[in-house]
Design a protein around this motif. Structure first.
Motif, mmCIF file in Angstrom:
data_model
loop_
_atom_site.group_PDB
_atom_site.id
_atom_site.type_symbol
_atom_site.label_atom_id
_atom_site.label_comp_id
_atom_site.label_asym_id
_atom_site.label_seq_id
_atom_site.Cartn_x
_atom_site.Cartn_y
_atom_site.Cartn_z
ATOM 1 N N ILE A 60 48.193 82.999 22.590
ATOM 2 C CA ILE A 60 48.198 84.330 23.194
ATOM 3 C C ILE A 60 48.194 85.172 21.770
ATOM 4 N N ARG A 63 45.039 84.712 19.475
ATOM 5 C CA ARG A 63 43.749 85.498 20.244
ATOM 6 C C ARG A 63 44.001 86.887 20.204
ATOM 7 N N LEU A 64 45.086 87.314 20.557
ATOM 8 C CA LEU A 64 45.381 88.745 20.194
ATOM 9 C C LEU A 64 45.379 89.403 18.765
ATOM 10 N N SER A 65 45.699 88.750 17.814
ATOM 11 C CA SER A 65 45.365 89.212 16.348
ATOM 12 C C SER A 65 44.176 89.067 16.120
ATOM 13 N N TRP A 67 41.584 89.740 18.224
ATOM 14 C CA TRP A 67 40.932 91.084 18.890
ATOM 15 C C TRP A 67 41.198 92.046 18.050
ATOM 16 N N TRP A 68 42.421 92.113 17.549
ATOM 17 C CA TRP A 68 42.801 93.381 16.587
ATOM 18 C C TRP A 68 42.224 93.400 15.345
ATOM 19 N N THR A 231 50.886 91.899 17.461
ATOM 20 C CA THR A 231 51.290 91.033 18.729
ATOM 21 C C THR A 231 52.617 91.768 19.011
ATOM 22 N N TYR A 291 54.225 88.337 27.581
ATOM 23 C CA TYR A 291 53.184 88.156 26.661
ATOM 24 C C TYR A 291 51.801 88.244 27.361
ATOM 25 N N TYR A 295 48.803 91.024 26.708
ATOM 26 C CA TYR A 295 47.406 90.650 26.326
ATOM 27 C C TYR A 295 46.260 91.254 27.344
ATOM 28 N N THR A 299 43.474 94.042 25.952
ATOM 29 C CA THR A 299 41.956 93.544 25.739
ATOM 30 C C THR A 299 41.265 93.702 27.007
ATOM 31 N N TRP A 303 44.527 86.538 30.980
ATOM 32 C CA TRP A 303 44.658 85.422 30.261
ATOM 33 C C TRP A 303 44.051 84.206 30.621
#
Length: 308
Positions: A60, A63-65, A67-68, A231, A291, A295, A299, A303
């Motif tokens: 998580i 993938r979130l990093s 995306w950012w 994150t 978390y 996410y 996004t 998830w």
């Protein structure tokens, strides 16, 4: 000194040199000189890396990093080269790997605050300042600041706290030009991320970034955004529709497990020398849900679909 309850042995992968095991990430270098960052499911609290992992947490965060980094690409370059696990890596590395540009890192936690809470609130209540910056009277826990502020900190080793310092001290440490670049980049990235999060019903109260420069570059070379970004481990996210200054806010992070560790139920004495205990399954699941929820809200992708 607190640290790991039990520090894991590094995984050996042909062609990779293990460099460091951090609270959450393991760092390697390949033969091309690139860095391989692997996000584990480890979780830390109260200066301890706990014995119980949070399933999917590393994926998580990774993938979130990513995306950012995409949302911020027009503001500042980043260190990402690819996300392909190297040949011979364990199957469990899938979704956890970021292959990164090697950088000369600037030894500063670049912190931006848009709301008053945490260590900033403690200083404000004592001195009406945050990192030496004067703030108006009448602010409460959770109050939005008149404008976001840059409040740097010195980086600490595992088991110790980062230390808030003044902008002037950072300028003496890294030079006036670099300090000015850090402040400008940090606030620009925070402002963009704050607006993106707000559009999705989430408040970005504060966050920290790490920056570096290409190896051997001059001091006036562009800063490169590195490590994880925005994150729940590096940022304080709150529910926008439940925000109310003057009381603790609903967080999207590991506060669930912090609360349990602080409760009589855990039987753990934070002031003692014994390490924290294993987390109950219910606490693990509730932490994971936080978390997963942040996410999805950021996004727009659940998830379970993102992980396909």
């Amino acid at each position: 000194m607190p640290g790991f309850v039990e520090k894991p042995e590094p995984v050996e992968v042909p062609g990779l040199e293990h460099l460091h095991t951090g609270k959450v990430r393991d760092l390697y270098r390949n033969r091309a000189g690139e860095l391989i960052m692997v996000a584990s499911d480890r979780v830390s609290a109260y200066d301890w890396v706990l014995p119980t992992p949070i399933p999917d947490k590393g994926r998580i965060l990774t993938r979130l990093s990513l995306w950012w980094f995409d949302q911020l690409a027009d503001l500042v370059p980043n260190h990402v080269i690819s996300t392909e696990p190297p040949a011979g890596a364990p199957d469990d590395w899938a979704g956890r790997v970021t292959v990164c540009q090697s950088l000369d890192m600037i030894p500063v936690e670049a912190v931006a605050r848009g709301y008053l809470t945490g260590s900033g609130l403690e200083e404000y209540q004592r001195d009406r300042t945050v990192c030496g910056l004067a703030l108006p009277p009448g602010l409460e826990d959770g109050s939005e600041l008149p404008a976001p502020i840059f409040t740097p900190a010195t980086k600490a080793v595992v088991g110790e706290h980062d230390e808030n310092v003044s902008y002037e001290e950072i300028a003496r440490k890294v030079g006036a030009e670099t300090a000015a670049q850090l402040r400008q980049a940090t606030l620009a990235v925070y402002n963009r991320a704050r607006d993106v999060a707000r559009d999705r019903g989430i408040i970005l109260a504060d966050t920290k970034f790490e920056f570096g420069r290409a190896v051997g570059a001059e001091d006036d070379a562009p800063l490169v955004l590195a490590d994880e970004v925005l994150t729940p481990d590096s940022s304080r996210f709150w529910s926008g529709d439940e925000w109310q200054p003057g009381r603790p806010q609903k967080p999207y992070d590991k506060q669930v497990l912090r609360d349990w560790l602080s409760s009589p139920e855990s039987g753990w004495d934070r002031a003692g020398e014994a390490p924290p205990p294993d987390l109950p399954a219910a606490v693990v699941e509730r932490t994971r849900e936080r978390y997963v929820e942040v996410y999805r809200r950021l996004t727009g992708v659940p998830w379970d679909r993102a992980a396909d």
